[in-house]
Design a protein around this motif. Structure first.
Motif, short mmCIF file in Angstrom:
data_model
loop_
_atom_site.label_atom_id
_atom_site.label_comp_id
_atom_site.label_asym_id
_atom_site.label_seq_id
_atom_site.Cartn_x
_atom_site.Cartn_y
_atom_site.Cartn_z
N CYS A 141 -11.64 -6.80 -5.74
CA CYS A 141 -11.19 -8.14 -6.11
C CYS A 141 -9.97 -8.53 -5.29
O CYS A 141 -9.09 -7.71 -5.01
CB CYS A 141 -10.85 -8.17 -7.59
N ILE A 142 -9.92 -9.81 -4.93
CA ILE A 142 -8.80 -10.28 -4.13
C ILE A 142 -7.46 -10.08 -4.84
O ILE A 142 -6.41 -9.93 -4.21
CB ILE A 142 -9.00 -11.77 -3.73
N GLY A 199 -1.05 -11.85 -14.91
CA GLY A 199 -0.12 -10.81 -14.49
C GLY A 199 0.14 -9.69 -15.48
O GLY A 199 1.14 -8.99 -15.37
N VAL A 200 -0.76 -9.47 -16.43
CA VAL A 200 -0.56 -8.42 -17.44
C VAL A 200 -1.62 -7.33 -17.33
O VAL A 200 -1.34 -6.15 -17.49
CB VAL A 200 -0.60 -9.01 -18.87
N VAL A 201 -2.86 -7.74 -17.02
CA VAL A 201 -3.98 -6.80 -16.93
C VAL A 201 -4.56 -6.90 -15.53
O VAL A 201 -4.85 -7.99 -15.05
CB VAL A 201 -5.09 -7.14 -17.94
N ARG A 202 -4.76 -5.75 -14.91
CA ARG A 202 -5.30 -5.77 -13.56
C ARG A 202 -6.83 -5.77 -13.61
O ARG A 202 -7.42 -5.14 -14.50
CB ARG A 202 -4.71 -4.51 -12.90
N SER A 242 -2.79 -11.27 -11.17
CA SER A 242 -4.12 -11.16 -11.80
C SER A 242 -4.26 -12.28 -12.82
O SER A 242 -3.28 -12.70 -13.44
CB SER A 242 -4.25 -9.81 -12.50
N ARG A 243 -5.47 -12.78 -12.97
CA ARG A 243 -5.73 -13.84 -13.96
C ARG A 243 -7.02 -13.51 -14.68
O ARG A 243 -8.09 -13.46 -14.08
CB ARG A 243 -5.81 -15.20 -13.27
N ARG A 245 -12.49 -11.67 -18.61
CA ARG A 245 -13.24 -11.81 -17.35
C ARG A 245 -12.28 -12.30 -16.29
O ARG A 245 -11.51 -13.24 -16.50
CB ARG A 245 -14.40 -12.77 -17.51
N CYS A 246 -12.36 -11.64 -15.13
CA CYS A 246 -11.46 -11.98 -14.03
C CYS A 246 -11.78 -13.39 -13.52
O CYS A 246 -12.94 -13.72 -13.27
CB CYS A 246 -11.60 -10.97 -12.90
N LEU A 247 -10.76 -14.18 -13.35
CA LEU A 247 -10.94 -15.55 -12.86
C LEU A 247 -11.48 -15.56 -11.44
O LEU A 247 -12.24 -16.43 -11.04
CB LEU A 247 -9.60 -16.28 -12.90
N PHE A 248 -11.07 -14.56 -10.65
CA PHE A 248 -11.40 -14.57 -9.23
C PHE A 248 -12.78 -14.02 -8.93
O PHE A 248 -13.55 -14.62 -8.19
CB PHE A 248 -10.36 -13.76 -8.45
#
Lengths: 173, 173
Positions: free
Chosen positions: B133-134, B124-127, B143-144, B156-159
């Motif tokens: 992305c979902i 929840g800090v960096v989009r 965001s994760r 790297r985005c988790l999703f």
């Protein structure tokens, strides 16, 4: 006078630099530059935005937020070293800090001191809050706001006549 | 040590407050609170954003931007009075200021001192920079970002697995 102006003007003769300011002032005197004092508490970040000072600036900047003020209760102060801000830049600050005072400093001395003063029209600084206004479309025009009152500030869009008086800071471009 | 840490620790015995810092430091010692030093020059405003400090804050905050630093060339410093920032808050700063150091101050003394350290995941800090992305839709998810490297930072985005390493500050939520 010395109370409210951050450490300006009085040199410490033993050391050839200003006498130590009261602790409340927190930020040292600058040698050359611009000091903006009596900014409403919390508005310093919006003042930096109006002056175009962001992460890419080279300027040496000092800011204090929410320090005590006899005049305002809480105030912010912004100091920009080695830069004498233009009058048009400084007057835009009046949009969100109508009680601010500007001090131009050279060699520790205040060589110019004046309150902020809104011009009669503000171009390209505040966006119209009417989403249907032509200034909010892709047309190549800047926003133009007429200044109808100064304290509190009341603006009116030149194009669609929508007034704007609350939360002006949220509409800063 | 005294050079790089803004006026910490040494009281002036005659006056029972800290000895005057070198002029370069510009901002006075605080009595209680948190000092974030060695922020990359110009990043202080993003640090304030990460800490949730904006125009609505009550906290007394001092900031200097682009002052000289032996270690970094130019640096910023942020001081927040009467607030001991939480470790999770401080570690988020590592996203944009990997060389920052944190000093927790009580009664003018540094009672705790540590470098910033990124956790393994940032929520929840960096989009995510992938518009498809979902996490960028109206789904009720934060965001994760997984932290794959720390200096320089690689996320790297988790999703959707999109990497993010440049201009992370622009993706701060």
């Amino acid at each position: 006078m010395a109370e409210e102006i951050p450490g300006i003007g009085q040199k410490d003769q033993a050391r050839d630099r200003p006498r130590d300011e009261p602790r409340e002032l927190r930020v040292k005197s600058i040698i050359n530059g611009t000091v903006i004092d009596h900014i409403a508490g919390g508005q310093a970040l919006n003042v930096l935005k109006i002056l175009g000072i962001s992460g890419t600036t080279d300027a040496t900047v000092s800011v204090v937020m929410n320090v005590e003020s006899e005049k305002l209760g809480k105030k912010d102060i912004v100091k920009v070293e080695d830069r004498e801000l233009l009058e048009e830049e400084l007057n835009r600050i009046a949009l969100i800090a109508p009680n601010a005072s500007i001090n131009i400093i050279r060699d520790y001395k205040v060589i110019e001191k004046h309150p902020v003063d809104l011009p009669d029209e503000i171009v390209g600084v505040v966006r119209c809050q009417n989403p249907n206004c032509i200034s909010n479309t892709s047309e190549p025009i800047k926003s133009r706001m007429l200044v109808k009152a100064r304290n509190p500030v009341l603006l009116r869009c030149l194009f669609c006549e929508q007034p704007l008086t609350d939360r002006i800071a949220e509409y800063l471009i």
